[in-house]
Scaffold this motif. Structure first.
Motif, mmCIF file in Angstrom:
data_model
loop_
_atom_site.group_PDB
_atom_site.id
_atom_site.type_symbol
_atom_site.label_atom_id
_atom_site.label_comp_id
_atom_site.label_asym_id
_atom_site.label_seq_id
_atom_site.Cartn_x
_atom_site.Cartn_y
_atom_site.Cartn_z
ATOM 1 N N LEU A 269 0.817 -1.220 0.000
ATOM 2 C CA LEU A 269 0.000 0.000 0.000
ATOM 3 C C LEU A 269 0.846 1.263 0.000
ATOM 4 O O LEU A 269 0.738 2.110 -0.866
ATOM 5 C CB LEU A 269 -0.958 -0.002 1.178
ATOM 6 C CG LEU A 269 -2.086 -1.005 1.031
ATOM 7 C CD1 LEU A 269 -3.037 -0.890 2.195
ATOM 8 C CD2 LEU A 269 -2.836 -0.766 -0.270
ATOM 9 N N GLY A 270 1.660 1.434 0.997
ATOM 10 C CA GLY A 270 2.602 2.537 0.954
ATOM 11 C C GLY A 270 2.140 3.839 1.555
ATOM 12 O O GLY A 270 1.029 3.968 2.083
ATOM 13 N N GLU A 271 3.027 4.827 1.435
ATOM 14 C CA GLU A 271 2.923 6.072 2.173
ATOM 15 C C GLU A 271 1.766 6.950 1.716
ATOM 16 O O GLU A 271 1.188 7.687 2.518
ATOM 17 C CB GLU A 271 4.233 6.856 2.056
ATOM 18 C CG GLU A 271 5.418 6.208 2.766
ATOM 19 C CD GLU A 271 6.000 5.026 2.000
ATOM 20 O OE1 GLU A 271 5.701 4.889 0.795
ATOM 21 O OE2 GLU A 271 6.731 4.232 2.601
ATOM 22 N N ASP A 272 1.417 6.908 0.435
ATOM 23 C CA ASP A 272 0.321 7.763 -0.021
ATOM 24 C C ASP A 272 -1.008 7.335 0.606
ATOM 25 O O ASP A 272 -1.762 8.168 1.104
ATOM 26 C CB ASP A 272 0.227 7.818 -1.558
ATOM 27 C CG ASP A 272 0.383 6.456 -2.204
ATOM 28 O OD1 ASP A 272 0.737 5.513 -1.486
ATOM 29 O OD2 ASP A 272 0.147 6.351 -3.413
ATOM 30 N N THR A 273 -1.255 6.020 0.623
ATOM 31 C CA THR A 273 -2.475 5.520 1.263
ATOM 32 C C THR A 273 -2.465 5.849 2.751
ATOM 33 O O THR A 273 -3.498 6.226 3.326
ATOM 34 C CB THR A 273 -2.599 3.989 1.081
ATOM 35 O OG1 THR A 273 -2.367 3.688 -0.287
ATOM 36 C CG2 THR A 273 -3.954 3.476 1.483
ATOM 37 N N ALA A 274 -1.294 5.745 3.371
ATOM 38 C CA ALA A 274 -1.178 6.048 4.806
ATOM 39 C C ALA A 274 -1.534 7.507 5.073
ATOM 40 O O ALA A 274 -2.264 7.823 6.023
ATOM 41 C CB ALA A 274 0.244 5.746 5.295
ATOM 42 N N ALA A 275 -1.031 8.410 4.221
ATOM 43 C CA ALA A 275 -1.295 9.834 4.426
ATOM 44 C C ALA A 275 -2.783 10.148 4.240
ATOM 45 O O ALA A 275 -3.397 10.831 5.073
ATOM 46 C CB ALA A 275 -0.455 10.656 3.449
ATOM 47 N N TRP A 276 -3.385 9.599 3.170
ATOM 48 C CA TRP A 276 -4.810 9.871 2.922
ATOM 49 C C TRP A 276 -5.667 9.298 4.045
ATOM 50 O O TRP A 276 -6.628 9.947 4.484
ATOM 51 C CB TRP A 276 -5.247 9.264 1.578
ATOM 52 C CG TRP A 276 -4.750 10.008 0.382
ATOM 53 C CD1 TRP A 276 -3.780 9.600 -0.489
ATOM 54 C CD2 TRP A 276 -5.170 11.298 -0.090
ATOM 55 N NE1 TRP A 276 -3.579 10.554 -1.456
ATOM 56 C CE2 TRP A 276 -4.414 11.603 -1.243
ATOM 57 C CE3 TRP A 276 -6.101 12.226 0.356
ATOM 58 C CZ2 TRP A 276 -4.556 12.784 -1.956
ATOM 59 C CZ3 TRP A 276 -6.252 13.409 -0.358
ATOM 60 C CH2 TRP A 276 -5.492 13.686 -1.500
ATOM 61 N N VAL A 323 7.696 -9.813 2.301
ATOM 62 C CA VAL A 323 6.657 -9.167 1.494
ATOM 63 C C VAL A 323 6.784 -7.658 1.727
ATOM 64 O O VAL A 323 6.687 -7.208 2.866
ATOM 65 C CB VAL A 323 5.251 -9.646 1.938
ATOM 66 C CG1 VAL A 323 4.164 -8.856 1.238
ATOM 67 C CG2 VAL A 323 5.095 -11.125 1.661
ATOM 68 N N PRO A 324 7.014 -6.853 0.682
ATOM 69 C CA PRO A 324 7.212 -5.421 0.928
ATOM 70 C C PRO A 324 5.908 -4.701 1.250
ATOM 71 O O PRO A 324 4.882 -4.971 0.647
ATOM 72 C CB PRO A 324 7.797 -4.911 -0.393
ATOM 73 C CG PRO A 324 7.346 -5.891 -1.407
ATOM 74 C CD PRO A 324 7.184 -7.214 -0.733
ATOM 75 N N GLY A 325 5.985 -3.773 2.200
ATOM 76 C CA GLY A 325 4.798 -3.006 2.584
ATOM 77 C C GLY A 325 4.547 -1.825 1.670
ATOM 78 O O GLY A 325 3.489 -1.205 1.735
ATOM 79 N N SER A 326 5.506 -1.461 0.846
ATOM 80 C CA SER A 326 5.324 -0.328 -0.068
ATOM 81 C C SER A 326 6.288 -0.506 -1.236
ATOM 82 O O SER A 326 7.158 -1.388 -1.200
ATOM 83 C CB SER A 326 5.634 0.984 0.655
ATOM 84 O OG SER A 326 7.010 1.044 0.969
ATOM 85 N N ALA A 327 6.146 0.361 -2.257
ATOM 86 C CA ALA A 327 7.035 0.238 -3.425
ATOM 87 C C ALA A 327 8.507 0.528 -3.062
ATOM 88 O O ALA A 327 9.388 -0.233 -3.463
ATOM 89 C CB ALA A 327 6.551 1.149 -4.545
#
Lengths: 507, 180
Positions: A269-276, A323-327
């Motif tokens: 998912l990554g940082e953008d989803t986290a911020a939103w 398994v990576p949590g973000s790109a």
């Protein structure tokens, strides 16, 4: 506990040498610059630096990458505040309140909020890494092929569902990535799949050239096609973070830190989803909802804390499940593997020192980020003034060197170009790129565990659904797919409403 | 001043016209069918292990089938949104400040560098020529006075040469990386 603290202390002390601190400073600074410049993303920064640091000692190389990652996610907020353009997709949410604050003449205060939120967010995430990674790794030791298969599928589906935009296109991108991972020699009979006699393809598609293509070349093309950006605010007030802001929004910081770390742990998912997500939660809970989008300190604090807490969060599944949590974490995982570490459940048994070193690296990078956040305002403004016409060709040259450097094959430059062009077209068609990359990363894990599981069970698919953890992961995956189909989603909502409505009705 | 749009893939972006999604679905349908066909033609190696669960084509075929199903889902959704309705095509308004000409020029220059120059010229020279041409062409203005144009050409040459030299020095001496 005490042994863990002592291991962490020795890892931390090991990095306190002048040479290492020099690496920390330049790598964090480079990360902030990469993050601040629109068109350069954290993923590209980590992928490029992976190829350029692989001749360094492995501790130093991974330290440099962690610093670049932490710095880049923070740096994106600078251009979000000053240009109204997110330096990285993760900072898109920060434009909503950061830029209005800058227009009110409060660019310095906005940067101070960004610095304090980002620093505390990463710190919160680091505590979670330290506490939960050993627990998750221990639980993962009991996982068998069935569970790992579902972790792979779950990762693709969740990344497709929540990566932002259209879930259906996310699934397509994810499965395309999984198929691309099957190109080359397969694991059981060394049969060459989809190579058609092309010797260069027999080794498969390299993750790093693909990453550099999707996140580097595609960004160069996007930047050159789009409008030029302009710095709108050159006058900056005091950038020192205000303790009053931090204290007033302590609940928001805590909530956003928790959301950011949790989103980080979810695959892809990554940082953008986290911020939103953090921003949306802060808005729902806020007593000053009307200020959101017009220069809300709380909104900016939530977005910055969430995205920065996601960085350590995204490293947790790398260390425990591979398994990576973000790109960017996918690029970091590739680097960890290049340097002969084996991410996954066995990492805590075979090389536990790497876990403590990564926690120490995150702490050091977070501190360096704070130092630069408080001092680097003018130099970053100058860097933002460099026109894209002069910056982008240099970035493309770096991409070319980065794609070539690891295997020293010109073929990898062509792979980078192909993925750059395909990535650009897919982005224009609104396909999220994170599931594609996650598919490429998880392809091997998914195939090996599916075939192994089928061989062990003599072809029965029952264990994929009847084992407790497998069953739960399968249920969540199926639920996530159903949730992305509007009629099914409406029926689920109506069912839940009916269930609870009936429960509340008096007898 | 018109405010520039944010980077793509933001959740709040407008969706594409349904017809674009229908064409995209057709492409992915074809890709999925091709994957399934190519997987079907792969040997199963049944005679070696007396089972087919490790057949090389099994997993890619599975992915191909999923891609075909998802493409059908995308096509059905696009048709449901009016992709086949005549005269109902919602055309996207051209985005302000976006230029396909700039995109084509950037793509051509990047391809010329990566495919045409790298490996054929010394890397520093290829880099210098690429950066010089990129800056020169993108900063070229018809109505520029000659003096200003000469300055721009000189600065492009300086940045090109400097980048070529810096890339070679930093990567081969500092990072010990071999260049193409």
């Amino acid at each position: 506990m005490l042994e863990g603290l002592s291991q962490f202390g020795s890892a931390f002390a090991g990095f306190m040498t002048p040479g290492t601190l020099f690496n920390v400073l330049w790598a964090t600074f480079l990360g902030i610059v990469i993050g601040a410049l629109p068109g350069l993303t954290a993923t590209m920064g980590v992928a490029l630096m992976t190829t350029l640091t692989f001749t360094m000692g492995r501790d130093q190389a991974i330290l440099v990458l962690v610093c670049v990652y932490v710095g880049a996610i923070y740096g994106g907020s600078r251009s979000a505040i000053l240009l109204n353009i997110p330096g990285t997709p993760a900072s898109a949410c920060s434009t909503l309140d950061g830029f209005p604050l800058a227009r009110q003449g409060l660019a310095g205060r906005a940067m101070g909020i960004s610095t304090s939120g980002s620093w505390l967010g990463t710190l919160f995430g680091i505590v979670c890494v330290a506490l939960f990674t050993p627990l998750l790794a221990e639980a993962a030791l009991s996982f068998q092929s069935y569970e790992f298969f579902w972790i792979g599928v779950f990762g693709i589906v969740i990344a497709g569902t929540l990566a932002g935009g259209d879930p259906l296109k996310g699934y397509i991108a994810g499965f395309l990535g999984l198929w691309i991972a099957t190109i080359g020699q397969e694991p059981h009979y060394n049969y060459h799949r989809f190579t058609y006699g092309w010797a260069d393809l027999s080794g498969g598609i390299g993750l790093l050239p693909a990453l550099v293509g999707v996140f580097g070349v595609a960004e160069v093309l996007t930047a050159m096609r789009g409008p030029a950006y302009r710095v709108t605010s050159k006058a900056v007030d005091s950038i020192l973070p205000r303790l009053a802001d931090v204290w007033k929004y302590k609940r928001t910081i805590f909530r956003s830190g928790a959301i950011g770390t949790f989103i980080g742990v979810l695959p892809g998912l990554g940082e953008d989803t986290a911020a939103w997500s953090s921003y949306a939660a802060a808005r729902r809970a806020s007593q000053e909802k009307e200020k959101f989008g017009k220069g809300s300190v709380e909104g900016l604090m939530a977005a910055e804390t969430g995205e920065s807490a996601c960085v350590p969060g995204a490293i947790i599944p790398v260390l425990t499940l591979a398994v990576p949590g973000s790109a960017p974490a996918a690029a970091l995982m590739a680097a960890i593997m290049i340097h002969d570490f084996k991410p996954g459940p066995m990492l805590m048994i075979e090389t536990p020192q790497l876990f403590y070193q990564i926690v120490a690296m995150l702490v050091i990078a977070d501190m360096a980020k704070l130092v630069f956040g408080l001092t680097l305002v003018r130099p970053l403004l100058w860097i933002l003034l460099v026109p894209r016409e002069r910056l982008m060709p240099i970035i493309f040259v770096l991409c070319t060197v980065g794609a070539f450097a690891i295997t020293q094959r010109v073929f990898d430059i062509y792979v980078m170009l192909f993925f750059g062009l395909v990535g650009f077209v897919m982005r224009e068609l609104k396909f999220p790129m994170a599931p594609l990359i996650l598919g490429l990363v998880l392809g091997e894990l998914l195939e090996q565990n599916l075939t192994r599981g089928l061989v062990i069970s003599s072809g029965s698919v029952a264990p994929f659904f009847t084992r407790p953890v497998s069953g739960v992961l399968a249920a969540i995956t199926i639920f996530a797919i159903l949730w992305s189909i509007p009629p099914a989603q409406r029926k689920i909502k109506a069912g839940v409403r009916g269930l609870f409505g009936r429960g509340r009705r008096p007898a | 001043m018109s405010e520039p749009e944010a980077q793509s893939v933001l959740p709040n972006e407008a969706p594409l016209p349904p017809r674009v999604d229908l064409v995209t679905a057709a492409v992915f349908f074809a890709v999925g069918i091709a994957i399934v066909y190519a997987s079907w033609r792969m040997p199963t190696f049944y005679e070696q292990l007396q089972q087919t669960y490790t057949a090389p084509g099994l997993v890619p075929a599975l992915y191909g089938i999923v891609i075909v199903l998802l493409a059908i889902w995308l096509a059905a959704r696009a048709i449901g949104s009016g992709a086949l309705r005549r005269g109902d095509e919602r055309m996207r308004a051209p985005r302000e400040g976006y230029s396909n000409l700039r995109l084509a020029l950037a793509t051509a220059l990047c391809l010329a560098f990566a495919v045409g120059m790298v490996g054929r010229l010394t890397f520093w020279l290829a880099t210098a020529i690429f950066v010089f041409l990129f800056i020169l062409l993108f900063e070229w203005r018809k109505d520029q006075p000659w003096r200003e144009r000469a300055i721009r050409i000189a600065s492009a040459a300086l940045i090109g040469g400097g980048t070529g030299a810096a890339v070679v020095l930093v990567f081969t001496r500092l990072f010990l990386v071999r260049l193409p």
